[in-house]
Design a protein around this motif. Structure first.
Motif, PDB file in Angstrom:
ATOM      1  N   PHE A 443     -30.483   1.969  20.247  1.00 44.44           N
ATOM      2  CA  PHE A 443     -29.719   1.216  19.244  1.00 44.44           C
ATOM      3  C   PHE A 443     -29.449   2.046  17.988  1.00 44.44           C
ATOM      4  N   VAL A 444     -30.432   2.877  17.589  1.00 45.30           N
ATOM      5  CA  VAL A 444     -30.240   3.663  16.362  1.00 45.30           C
ATOM      6  C   VAL A 444     -29.613   5.033  16.648  1.00 45.30           C
ATOM      7  N   SER A 445     -29.336   5.320  17.942  1.00 45.99           N
ATOM      8  CA  SER A 445     -28.847   6.652  18.312  1.00 45.99           C
ATOM      9  C   SER A 445     -27.438   6.901  17.784  1.00 45.99           C
ATOM     10  N   ARG A 446     -27.014   8.139  17.907  1.00 48.13           N
ATOM     11  CA  ARG A 446     -25.766   8.551  17.273  1.00 48.13           C
ATOM     12  C   ARG A 446     -24.547   7.803  17.806  1.00 48.13           C
ATOM     13  N   THR A 447     -24.498   7.588  19.129  1.00 50.80           N
ATOM     14  CA  THR A 447     -23.335   6.911  19.692  1.00 50.80           C
ATOM     15  C   THR A 447     -23.346   5.416  19.365  1.00 50.80           C
ATOM     16  N   ALA A 448     -24.552   4.874  19.068  1.00 47.34           N
ATOM     17  CA  ALA A 448     -24.623   3.448  18.732  1.00 47.34           C
ATOM     18  C   ALA A 448     -24.548   3.286  17.209  1.00 47.34           C
ATOM     19  N   ASP A 450     -26.045   4.978  14.828  1.00 45.18           N
ATOM     20  CA  ASP A 450     -26.043   6.270  14.127  1.00 45.18           C
ATOM     21  C   ASP A 450     -26.885   6.249  12.849  1.00 45.18           C
ATOM     22  N   ILE A 451     -28.180   5.929  12.987  1.00 49.39           N
ATOM     23  CA  ILE A 451     -29.070   5.916  11.821  1.00 49.39           C
ATOM     24  C   ILE A 451     -29.713   7.292  11.697  1.00 49.39           C
ATOM     25  N   GLU A 452     -29.116   8.145  10.890  1.00 46.54           N
ATOM     26  CA  GLU A 452     -29.657   9.484  10.710  1.00 46.54           C
ATOM     27  C   GLU A 452     -31.022   9.378  10.041  1.00 46.54           C
ATOM     28  N   GLY A 453     -31.958  10.191  10.473  1.00 44.61           N
ATOM     29  CA  GLY A 453     -33.292  10.175   9.884  1.00 44.61           C
ATOM     30  C   GLY A 453     -34.257   9.299  10.666  1.00 44.61           C
ATOM     31  N   MET A 454     -33.713   8.450  11.555  1.00 47.45           N
ATOM     32  CA  MET A 454     -34.579   7.582  12.364  1.00 47.45           C
ATOM     33  C   MET A 454     -34.750   8.237  13.729  1.00 47.45           C
ATOM     34  N   ASN A 495     -32.882   7.165   1.941  1.00 50.50           N
ATOM     35  CA  ASN A 495     -31.749   7.655   2.739  1.00 50.50           C
ATOM     36  C   ASN A 495     -31.596   6.858   4.028  1.00 50.50           C
ATOM     37  N   ILE A 496     -32.732   6.610   4.678  1.00 51.84           N
ATOM     38  CA  ILE A 496     -32.667   5.865   5.937  1.00 51.84           C
ATOM     39  C   ILE A 496     -32.091   4.473   5.684  1.00 51.84           C
TER      40      ILE A 496
END
Ligand SMILES: [Zn+2]
Length: 678
Positions: A443-448, A450-454, A495-496
């Motif tokens: 869910f937090v991945s880049r294609t979904a 996209d939560i950078e830092g997680m 940031n997150i």
């Protein structure tokens, strides 16, 4: 404006698009920007929308035109598609060369050399310059008619643009999936916790044999044409390379590495240079092909069985090694899939140490009869994840253990299940922590979202410390909670949280993909969003409605339906909605054409003459309108074709404006102004 003038403009636009398409996909030398190309393309779509009678199958807008089918028709090749004999070293090559020299009674002959692309051979048939059929090689005698799928490959001309075209032309080429595209597809699969695809060749084959061309069109397949098969009323040729030059002049994509060699030493040098240099190519090659260039000599040499005597494949050494398979372990993926992998005695293959290899699924292990303790052949081709090819059965000592898929989940101990029509086994526990951790990471991945830092570690910690028990809990995370589970600075935590806030503007397709519905990858999510626009439409859609959507198969439809039958999943959607996450498409679709239908909702019922229902719905959306499957008070127009069903009665009862196909076409063209803003 009179109609024939439209026809003229449409033809001009098509010629322009074909020209720029050729410059882009074949010459690799575009002279206009992508957005300029898109502008011409849209102009053509608009003209074709308002003048549907001008649409023909050879229009660049119609590459993805056909519907899904249940199976491919078989076609017999007019001339058999020959296979190639192989040689594996210089001595064998020399023998081949001298045999031919003898048959040709000592005459000197030139050799044409080319790369052997590891893809699928196909035959393309043109009649008077129009692509009429494309078929796979099959067994060389009979192949499958995959015309609709081949049409989606942009470097295949739908129409040959030349002053003189032969009345009949058959060309042969190799379809492949670029390595870069393959790597991207696999990155997504791994992110989803699904077993990666084995290699570009199999993936290309799978893509070309998709029954639904919409899916094929999302795979960036490409082609190199390597031979002329048959020609009528065209020029005649003396050499193989002349035929390729001719095909190039007609607009076909020819591999730039093709060349000629005068001596065997030249061939060896060509071969050696590519053993190293092949890693810089964006496609897999497994050797070089050497052909006698003179067509007269080719005829003289003839064929033996199905191999031509005048051509041979000189194979590259395969990056394979033999090692011991110590154990078979299981990964539990996001969808609960149990993915077996091999633990190997470390071994160096092609400059890298290999300790683990994929095993795909239980069927594959059983089919190859791979046992724990076996000596196995491991292959690592290019950037592809190493895989176990086969066991070396002669080295067995009787101590090997047959592998069985575990009956319980290795993470949560729940029972495992294997759906009847699938090769994959799943953990049956919907709250399996392994699955939920994978789902949240997804869910937090880049294609979904996209939560950078997680990263994976933080995501797992949040789940394991019960701060996240539903993916939507992401939106109620606080800085204190983040600082509690992970040793990070204030700034990083802030940031997150900023990234979490920003993710509320992620497009709907990415959100839908992020929900982690089984079998719904990004491609499928994108198709769903384009057809249904809003989460509610997807949640309420019946399995039949889903399955009748181009690009959505019955298995996927069933899985989507099952997902939204779950109360937990509906609660997640509701929580995401309250958090302000995008659950409908924004205006990007409407930008394609003038939004003359924006704000209007349509229901289409019955059979239309000029287009299918899904095409009609597509055009409504292109013009900024919305479509629904049921007539309600919100419906602005009910478009009625032949044999309308009960929807016509519903429309009358609710007093919805009912229009026929004629008025519908006028609405689309803008010559009838709609009752906007009801
Ligand atoms: Zn489990």
């Amino acid at each position: 404006m009179p109609n024939n003038s439209h026809e003229h403009i449409v033809e001009q636009l098509r010629a322009k698009l074909d020209y720029h398409n050729h410059r882009y996909h074949i010459l690799n030398d575009p002279v206009i920007s992508d957005s300029e190309y898109d502008k011409i393309f849209r102009e053509l779509i608009d003209l074709e929308t308002t003048n549907p009678e001008l649409i023909t199958s050879r229009s660049p807008t119609q590459r993805v035109g056909a519907r899904a089918i249940s199976r491919f028709a078989e076609v017999e090749h007019q001339q058999p598609m020959l296979s190639l004999g192989n040689v594996f070293d210089g001595d064998e090559l020399e023998s081949w060369f001298y045999r031919n020299e003898q048959t040709l009674e000592g005459k000197r002959f030139r050799l044409a050399t080319e790369l052997k692309i590891d893809g699928l051979a196909v035959a393309l048939h043109y009649e008077n310059g129009i692509l009429v059929r494309g078929a796979t090689r099959g067994d060389g005698i009979r192949g499958e008619d995959v015309t609709s799928n081949l049409r989606t490959i942009k470097s295949i001309p739908l129409m040959i643009r030349s002053d003189s075209v032969p009345s009949k032309l058959e060309v042969r080429g190799e379809v492949y999936l670029p390595k870069s595209a393959f790597a991207k597809m696999n990155a997504v699969r791994i992110e989803e916790g699904e077993p990666p695809y084995a290699n570009p060749r199999n993936t290309a084959a799978g893509s070309l044999r998709q029954l639904d061309p919409v899916i094929t069109s999302t795979r960036p397949l490409d082609i190199f044409i390597y031979a002329l098969g048959h020609i009528e009323n065209g020029p005649s040729f003396d050499s193989h390379l002349d035929t390729l030059d001719y095909l190039e002049s007609l607009g076909f994509r020819i591999n730039p590495a093709n060349t000629t060699c005068e001596t065997l030493a030249d061939v060896e040098a060509y071969y050696k240079s590519w053993v190293e240099a092949k890693k810089f190519l964006d496609y897999d090659v497994d050797g070089v092909v050497i052909k006698v260039d003179s067509l007269a000599y080719q005829r003289h040499l003839g064929t033996v069985a199905r191999d031509p005597r005048w051509a041979i494949a000189y194979k590259f050494p395969a990056p394979r090694k033999i090692t011991r398979l110590r154990d078979i372990k299981i990964n539990v993926g996001r969808t609960g899939s149990l993915n077996p992998y091999a633990v190997l005695d470390p071994i160096e293959i092609g400059g890298a140490t290999v300790k683990l290899a994929t095993l795909h699924n239980a069927d594959d292990i059983q089919r190859k009869d791979i046992r724990i303790g076996d000596w196995v052949v491991v292959e690592r081709a290019g950037d592809v994840i190493p895989q176990v090819l086969e066991p070396v059965t002669v080295r067995r000592n009787g101590q090997e253990i047959e592998f069985e898929m575990p009956r319980t989940c290795p993470i949560c101990n729940a029972k495992t299940i294997r759906p009847e029509d699938e090769a994959t086994t799943y953990c049956s526990n919907k709250t399996c922590s392994a699955q939920f951790v994978r789902l949240f990471i997804h869910f937090v991945s880049r294609t979904a979202m996209d939560i950078e830092g997680m990263g994976e570690k933080l995501a797992s910690n949040l789940v394991n410390s019960k701060l996240i028990s539903d993916i939507a809990d992401l939106y109620s995370l606080t800085k204190e909670e983040l600082l509690k589970v992970d040793r990070m600075g204030n700034k990083s935590a802030e940031n997150i949280l900023t990234n979490v806030q920003n993710s509320k503007t992620r497009p709907f397709a990415n959100v839908l993909y992020g929900l982690g519905i089984r079998h719904v990858g990004y491609e499928t999510a994108d198709v769903l969003v384009k057809s249904f626009s809003h989460i509610t439409n997807i949640v309420l859609a019946s399995e039949e409605q889903l399955a009748s959507t181009p690009g959505i198969g019955p298995k996927v439809a069933q899985s989507i339906r099952a997902h939204f039958n779950g109360a937990d999943n509906l609660r997640t959607v509701e929580k995401l909605r309250l958090a302000g996450v995008q659950l409908e498409t924004t205006s990007t679709v409407a930008e394609i054409g003038p939004s003359i239908l924006s704000g209007m909702q349509f229901v289409v019922t019955g059979r239309l003459d000029s287009m299918s229902r899904s095409e009609a719905e597509g055009r409504i959306k292109t013009k900024g309108g919305k479509t629904a499957s049921h007539v309600t008070k919100k419906t602005d127009y009910l478009v009625v074709g032949e044999d309308p069903g009960s929807k016509l009665d519903d429309g009358r009862k609710l007093g919805v404006e009912i229009i026929d196909e004629n008025d519908f076409l006028k609405l689309l063209s803008g010559s009838l102004i709609g009752n906007q803003g009801k």
